[in-house]
Write a protein that holds these residues in place. Structure first.
Motif, PDB file in Angstrom:
ATOM      1  N   MET A 142       0.840  -1.188   0.000  1.00 31.62           N
ATOM      2  CA  MET A 142       0.000   0.000   0.000  1.00 31.62           C
ATOM      3  C   MET A 142       0.880   1.245   0.000  1.00 31.62           C
ATOM      4  SD  MET A 142      -2.812   1.303   2.813  1.00 31.62           S
ATOM      5  CE  MET A 142      -4.060   0.117   2.342  1.00 31.62           C
ATOM      6  N   ARG A 143       0.437   2.250  -0.734  1.00 29.55           N
ATOM      7  CA  ARG A 143       1.163   3.516  -0.772  1.00 29.55           C
ATOM      8  C   ARG A 143       0.241   4.649  -0.332  1.00 29.55           C
ATOM      9  NH1 ARG A 143       4.584   6.399  -5.727  1.00 29.55           N
ATOM     10  NH2 ARG A 143       5.726   7.814  -4.374  1.00 29.55           N
ATOM     11  N   VAL A 144       0.756   5.500   0.560  1.00 30.24           N
ATOM     12  CA  VAL A 144      -0.003   6.643   1.055  1.00 30.24           C
ATOM     13  C   VAL A 144       0.819   7.910   0.819  1.00 30.24           C
ATOM     14  CG1 VAL A 144      -1.046   7.753   3.055  1.00 30.24           C
ATOM     15  CG2 VAL A 144      -1.167   5.259   2.801  1.00 30.24           C
ATOM     16  N   ILE A 145       0.222   8.876   0.168  1.00 35.47           N
ATOM     17  CA  ILE A 145       0.846  10.182   0.006  1.00 35.47           C
ATOM     18  C   ILE A 145       0.019  11.194   0.791  1.00 35.47           C
ATOM     19  CG2 ILE A 145       1.415  12.044  -1.595  1.00 35.47           C
ATOM     20  CD1 ILE A 145       2.143  10.010  -3.650  1.00 35.47           C
ATOM     21  N   ILE A 146       0.647  11.839   1.749  1.00 33.69           N
ATOM     22  CA  ILE A 146      -0.003  12.893   2.526  1.00 33.69           C
ATOM     23  C   ILE A 146       0.321  14.227   1.871  1.00 33.69           C
ATOM     24  CG2 ILE A 146      -0.076  14.066   4.750  1.00 33.69           C
ATOM     25  CD1 ILE A 146       0.561  11.387   6.070  1.00 33.69           C
ATOM     26  N   VAL A 147      -0.710  14.947   1.476  1.00 34.02           N
ATOM     27  CA  VAL A 147      -0.546  16.254   0.843  1.00 34.02           C
ATOM     28  C   VAL A 147      -0.918  17.318   1.858  1.00 34.02           C
ATOM     29  CG1 VAL A 147      -1.252  17.766  -1.058  1.00 34.02           C
ATOM     30  CG2 VAL A 147      -1.105  15.281  -1.417  1.00 34.02           C
ATOM     31  N   SER A 148       0.034  18.176   2.174  1.00 34.82           N
ATOM     32  CA  SER A 148      -0.213  19.242   3.127  1.00 34.82           C
ATOM     33  C   SER A 148       0.384  20.536   2.588  1.00 34.82           C
ATOM     34  CB  SER A 148       0.390  18.886   4.500  1.00 34.82           C
ATOM     35  OG  SER A 148      -0.012  19.826   5.479  1.00 34.82           O
ATOM     36  N   GLY A 149       0.177  21.627   3.327  1.00 27.68           N
ATOM     37  CA  GLY A 149       0.752  22.892   2.905  1.00 27.68           C
ATOM     38  C   GLY A 149      -0.177  24.060   3.124  1.00 27.68           C
ATOM     39  N   HIS A 150       0.248  25.200   2.626  1.00 28.64           N
ATOM     40  CA  HIS A 150      -0.488  26.449   2.824  1.00 28.64           C
ATOM     41  C   HIS A 150      -1.783  26.466   2.018  1.00 28.64           C
ATOM     42  CE1 HIS A 150       3.816  28.206   3.386  1.00 28.64           C
ATOM     43  NE2 HIS A 150       3.390  27.594   4.477  1.00 28.64           N
ATOM     44  N   SER A 151      -2.821  27.004   2.583  1.00 34.92           N
ATOM     45  CA  SER A 151      -4.057  27.215   1.834  1.00 34.92           C
ATOM     46  C   SER A 151      -3.782  28.203   0.707  1.00 34.92           C
ATOM     47  CB  SER A 151      -5.148  27.763   2.762  1.00 34.92           C
ATOM     48  OG  SER A 151      -5.412  26.867   3.816  1.00 34.92           O
ATOM     49  N   GLY A 152      -4.165  27.830  -0.498  1.00 36.92           N
ATOM     50  CA  GLY A 152      -3.896  28.677  -1.649  1.00 36.92           C
ATOM     51  C   GLY A 152      -2.641  28.295  -2.400  1.00 36.92           C
ATOM     52  N   SER A 153      -1.924  27.275  -1.912  1.00 37.34           N
ATOM     53  CA  SER A 153      -0.677  26.875  -2.565  1.00 37.34           C
ATOM     54  C   SER A 153      -0.876  25.800  -3.627  1.00 37.34           C
ATOM     55  CB  SER A 153       0.334  26.374  -1.523  1.00 37.34           C
ATOM     56  OG  SER A 153      -0.151  25.200  -0.886  1.00 37.34           O
ATOM     57  N   GLY A 154      -2.089  25.258  -3.748  1.00 38.70           N
ATOM     58  CA  GLY A 154      -2.347  24.256  -4.782  1.00 38.70           C
ATOM     59  C   GLY A 154      -2.596  22.861  -4.260  1.00 38.70           C
ATOM     60  N   LYS A 155      -2.951  22.710  -2.977  1.00 46.01           N
ATOM     61  CA  LYS A 155      -3.171  21.375  -2.414  1.00 46.01           C
ATOM     62  C   LYS A 155      -4.339  20.657  -3.091  1.00 46.01           C
ATOM     63  CE  LYS A 155      -3.931  22.229   1.840  1.00 46.01           C
ATOM     64  NZ  LYS A 155      -4.227  23.668   1.586  1.00 46.01           N
ATOM     65  N   THR A 156      -5.421  21.385  -3.333  1.00 44.73           N
ATOM     66  CA  THR A 156      -6.575  20.761  -3.991  1.00 44.73           C
ATOM     67  C   THR A 156      -6.208  20.301  -5.397  1.00 44.73           C
ATOM     68  OG1 THR A 156      -8.130  22.111  -2.711  1.00 44.73           O
ATOM     69  CG2 THR A 156      -8.957  21.102  -4.734  1.00 44.73           C
ATOM     70  N   SER A 157      -5.462  21.135  -6.112  1.00 45.78           N
ATOM     71  CA  SER A 157      -4.996  20.747  -7.452  1.00 45.78           C
ATOM     72  C   SER A 157      -4.104  19.518  -7.370  1.00 45.78           C
ATOM     73  CB  SER A 157      -4.233  21.906  -8.104  1.00 45.78           C
ATOM     74  OG  SER A 157      -5.082  23.012  -8.323  1.00 45.78           O
ATOM     75  N   ALA A 158      -3.238  19.464  -6.355  1.00 43.86           N
ATOM     76  CA  ALA A 158      -2.345  18.313  -6.200  1.00 43.86           C
ATOM     77  C   ALA A 158      -3.145  17.033  -5.956  1.00 43.86           C
ATOM     78  CB  ALA A 158      -1.371  18.560  -5.049  1.00 43.86           C
ATOM     79  N   LEU A 159      -4.166  17.112  -5.109  1.00 39.44           N
ATOM     80  CA  LEU A 159      -5.008  15.931  -4.859  1.00 39.44           C
ATOM     81  C   LEU A 159      -5.733  15.503  -6.127  1.00 39.44           C
ATOM     82  CD1 LEU A 159      -6.497  16.831  -1.355  1.00 39.44           C
ATOM     83  CD2 LEU A 159      -4.959  14.920  -1.859  1.00 39.44           C
ATOM     84  N   ASN A 160      -6.205  16.481  -6.910  1.00 42.12           N
ATOM     85  CA  ASN A 160      -6.879  16.151  -8.169  1.00 42.12           C
ATOM     86  C   ASN A 160      -5.922  15.485  -9.147  1.00 42.12           C
ATOM     87  OD1 ASN A 160      -9.296  17.227  -7.266  1.00 42.12           O
ATOM     88  ND2 ASN A 160      -8.931  19.232  -8.157  1.00 42.12           N
TER      89      ASN A 160
END
Length: 284
Positions: free
Chosen positions: A1-19
């Motif tokens: 299993m592979r898990v990538i945790i995406v974190s960071g500043h709001s407005g930095s592109g986290k939603t785009s990264a998850l998409n």
């Protein structure tokens, strides 16, 4: 299993990264409380073919601060359970974040009638400091287009976790230093094609500029010195279990000298090391 945790500043592109991760086969879940992550993974592991599952989890300042402070032991427990975990931290400088929020109708998750946007950005940076320090990969999105972010994330995800991924990044000092760089090399002392009117409209990927810079002994000497230094130390970073190394090559505008030398480094290092990536940050 592979898990990538995406974190960071709001407005930095986290939603785009998850998409982007969802587009390439990950199951993406945003704003998951950190305390629920082990139970979620256990649930997926019990499902059919759970061992092949790829999860992308968004964790940010909307989590409780006590959750965020436990990121390191939580990830350590998952890794002991033979789960591959990588943390991507997306960041952007404050001026870019202020501009992005001013251009949209989105509200910063930490702002309120009592907390201004600028104060919310500062508060979020403090809350996320524990995650930022523990991140496997720090991505500065201040100057990245969506296409560049997509390519950076794809290259990061595709990299073999057992091998060091080296990113060669050209940039222009006029647009600011890349904050994710491990090494920065300044080429502004070298002959500049920009001052040749017939070369100004070209870039470091174009043959007229390549021919000009190839004829400059100082340019070739600088390129050789940087290559020898990076190639000399890559095995030491690998032996230290580092996953990523970013080498920033800068000139004034990020169009000519830095692009040329970055291309040379990428070509030469790729012949010796399996995970070498190239990004021209300011080349339009």
């Amino acid at each position: 299993m592979r898990v990538i945790i995406v974190s960071g500043h709001s407005g930095s592109g986290k939603t785009s990264a998850l998409n982007i991760l969802e587009d390439i086969g990950f199951t993406a879940i945003d704003n998951l409380p950190l305390t629920l992550l082990p139970a979620l993974i256990q649930e997926y592991r019990l499902t059919q073919n759970g061992q092949q599952l790829q999860l992308a989890i968004g964790i940010d300042a909307r989590n409780l601060s006590t959750d965020l402070s436990q990121i390191e032991p939580a990830v350590a427990r998952l890794r002991r359970a033979d789960i591959q975990v990588d943390i991507l931290f997306l960041a952007s400088d404050k001026q870019q974040l202020l501009r992005r929020y001013s251009e949209t109708r989105r509200k910063h998750p930490l702002s309120s009638n009592e907390v201004s946007l600028e104060q919310a950005i500062d508060l979020e940076q403090q809350l996320l400091s524990a995650v930022e320090k523990f991140a496997d990969r720090y991505i500065d999105t201040s100057s990245l287009s969506l296409h560049q972010l997509r390519e950076t994330i794809k290259q990061t995800v595709a990299a073999n976790s057992q091998q060091l991924a080296v990113l060669i990044k050209s940039f222009g000092f006029k647009q600011g230093l890349p904050t994710d760089a491990d090494f920065v090399f300044d080429l502004r002392c070298l002959p500049n094609p920009y001052w040749k009117p017939e070369l100004r409209s070209f870039c470091g990927c174009d043959q007229p500029v390549i021919d000009f810079l190839n004829a400059q002994p100082d340019v070739l000497a600088m390129s050789e010195d940087i290559y020898r230094f990076i190639n000399r130390w890559i095995p030491h970073f690998t032996a230290n279990s580092r996953s990523y190394l970013t080498v920033a090559i800068g000139c004034t505008g990020g169009h000519h000298r830095s692009v040329f030398v970055a291309n040379q480094l990428h070509q030469r290092l790729s012949q010796l090391h399996p995970q070498v990536q190239l990004l021209h940050r300011d080349l339009v």
